[in-house]
Every structure is written in C-alpha cells, then in structure tokens.
Design an enzyme around this catalytic site. Structure first.
Site, short mmCIF file in Angstrom:
data_model
loop_
_atom_site.label_atom_id
_atom_site.label_comp_id
_atom_site.label_asym_id
_atom_site.label_seq_id
_atom_site.Cartn_x
_atom_site.Cartn_y
_atom_site.Cartn_z
CB SER A 6 -0.91 0.01 1.24
OG SER A 6 -1.55 1.26 1.38
CB SER A 7 0.51 4.51 -1.72
OG SER A 7 -0.83 4.82 -1.36
CB CYS A 8 -0.92 4.08 3.73
SG CYS A 8 -1.05 2.38 4.27
CE1 TYR B 93 -4.25 -2.69 4.91
CE2 TYR B 93 -3.34 -0.70 3.93
CZ TYR B 93 -3.88 -1.97 3.79
OH TYR B 93 -4.04 -2.51 2.53
CE LYS C 90 -0.83 -4.91 2.52
NZ LYS C 90 -1.46 -6.23 2.31
CG HIS D 127 -9.86 3.11 0.68
ND1 HIS D 127 -9.95 1.73 0.60
CD2 HIS D 127 -8.84 3.35 1.54
CE1 HIS D 127 -9.03 1.18 1.37
NE2 HIS D 127 -8.35 2.13 1.95
#
Length: 314
Positions: A108-110, A137, A141, A181
C-alpha cells in the site's frame, strides 16, 4: 499466458482480487483456485497450511486483507495490524513450504512516510514515519513487503514480488460509508444525497490533499505483466501508479458531475485530511514496458455505473 498454474487468488471477492479473477478466467490455459472466507480462514495458520498442501498452487496472488478508510483505521487499529500480519505470515510461510514458484503481495502507498518527496520512489520506504491515521495498517503492509524480500534474500531468486499500488478503484469496491476509501465513499455520498434531494453534502477535511488513483484492471494487468516477464534482475518492491494525481476537492467535483448531483459541497476542516499528497514514482515498472490503460474519468464513470447497478446489494 506464461504463468505457473494453478493460480491461487486470495481475496478473490474483493476489489483487487476480483480484477485478477476476471482477467485469469479469460485464459483457458490457467487453472484458478479460490476459497471463500467460509472455506478458508487466512488468519488460521493450520488451515492455510492444509489448503496449500492439498492444492499445491504454483502462483499466488495475495490480495486478501483487512482494508478501510480513515474511520475504519481509527476505530479498529488492533484488527488492522493483527489480521493483516497474520494473513501475510501464514500465506508466505505456506507458499514457501510447498514450493510456490511466484507470489504477488499487494502492499500500500500508505507505507511511505507522511512527509515524503513526491513522487514517492521505492527507495524512500522507511525513511520517515507513515501517516498516523493509517499507521497500524501501514506497519502490517511493510511487514509483508519486507517478508517477501527476506524470503528472496535467504532462499534466492525473485519468487516473491511485493508491489505497491496507489489508491485502487473499480467494480466490486467497498461503498460502505464507514469503511470505504475516499473515491468509493464520495460516489456513495453523492448518490445518496441525490436520491434524498439533499441541498448540501458535507465532506471531511479541507479538500486540499492530492491523491493518485489507479483502476483495478490496470493493477491486475501490471502484476500479470511482472509475472510473465520474470526478470531475474527485477528490483522489488515495485510501485504501480497512473502517474497523475488530483486534489480531493477536484475529485469531489468530478464525482458530483458524473452522479449529476446539483447541490453544494461544504468542507468540515475539523476532520483529518490524512497525508498531504501521495503520488508514486512508477518509473521502475514503466521502464520494463508497462503503462496503465484506463483513463481516469472513464474509470470513475464505469465504477459509478457498477455501483448504481449493484446498489440494491449494499
């Protein structure tokens, strides 16, 4: 399609997993394995081990996991970190044990630092703190991505390929107001407001953060491209993005137009914005010859049409 078969798609009913399923089922040469949540609990290590030993998949797409927006992350941080770490650990360990040839793990980009130079390059992971509203999260990831890299380092090759797509959208998205989202949440919000005849829609934050979105069909295509190319020198992880971002206020305007909502928008700046910008540097995969194919406006419109045709199921 030159992908080792059978192919197990974990999370085949979700947003990204269902895109893989649509694509793979068009290939007569590929045997696809799936298992509903009722058939296989991925947080149960013994159940996962037994499934892998019985079915012996040769390729795994790990698209399963607990996902959600700011509200869901705020309210269930322990579930987000525990469930995602458990799923990744169980699947990677079993995949290694039975000799899976290739595995795609969706990051994930987060995972990138909140204050990160834009666009974000894969080498910038772990150079700062991720956005606090999605930290559990993000940590989970990151654990999955670095597990893949550790297996590759210890046992050789590039069997496990972690990818980092930016904000995914498309059919089978989650449109629940509390757990979705931003793009799907806005579609639901404007649609409901139109149906009720509301004159005002109130949205979280200031509308100023910028986000990059990529259609799930492009994500599936990029991952299958990586599997088919099988480049032994491929450096992982691999960003997957469209290369363009948009402000949340611009996104809201676009969705209101597509939904044909004619009221006004108010921004509640007492609510969090999240990270100020998240744009990926996808030059690593684009240098291999891959590019996204779904235009953003067309993708948003088709996603809205899918939601409208399936909203009775919500």
């Amino acid at each position: 399609m030159k992908i080792p078969s059978p192919v197990y798609v974990a999370g085949h009913k979700g947003l990204i997993g269902s895109a893989f399923l649509r694509r793979l089922r068009r290939e007569s040469s590929v045997d696809v394995l799936t298992a509903d949540h009722s058939e296989l609990e991925l947080t149960d290590a013994s159940a996962v081990r037994e499934f892998f030993e019985r079915h012996r998949p040769q390729t795994v797409i790990l698209a399963a996991g607990r996902v959600g927006g700011i509200i869901a992350n705020r309210d269930s941080p322990a579930d987000f970190i525990t469930d995602n770490l458990s799923i990744q650990l169980n699947v990677l360990r079993s995949a290694h044990r039975v000799g899976v040839q290739k595995l795609i793990l969706l990051g994930s980009s987060c995972m990138y630092p909140r204050e990160c130079p834009q666009p974000m390059h894969e080498g910038q992971l772990l150079t700062g703190h991720p956005e606090p509203t999605s930290l559990p999260y993000a940590i989970a990831k990151l654990g999955g991505v670095y597990m893949c890299m550790a297996y590759n380092q210890q046992f050789g090759g590039r069997r496990f390929i972690p990818v980092i797509p930016n904000n995914a959208y498309g059919p089978n998205d989650n449109f629940d107001p509390d757990t979705s989202h931003v793009l799907s949440a806005l579609i639901r919000k404007f649609f409901d407001a139109k149906m009720r005849g509301d004159k005002v829609v109130s949205l979280w934050g200031t509308g100023s953060p910028r986000r990059e979105f990529i259609h799930v069909d492009d994500i599936a295509d990029a991952c299958l491209f990586l599997l088919e190319n099988d480049d032994p020198d491929l450096e992982v992880p691999v960003n997957i993005g469209s290369g363009k971002d948009i402000s949340i206020s611009e996104l809201a305007q676009l969705i209101a137009e597509i939904v044909e909502y004619e009221g006004r928008v108010e921004w509640d700046d007492s609510k969090p914005d999240g990270a100020p910008r998240k744009l990926l540097d996808s030059s690593r995969i684009k240098s291999l010859g891959w590019n996204p194919a779904v235009p953003f406006r067309e993708g948003v419109r088709s996603t809205y049409e899918w939601f409208r045709n399936n909203s009775h199921q919500e």
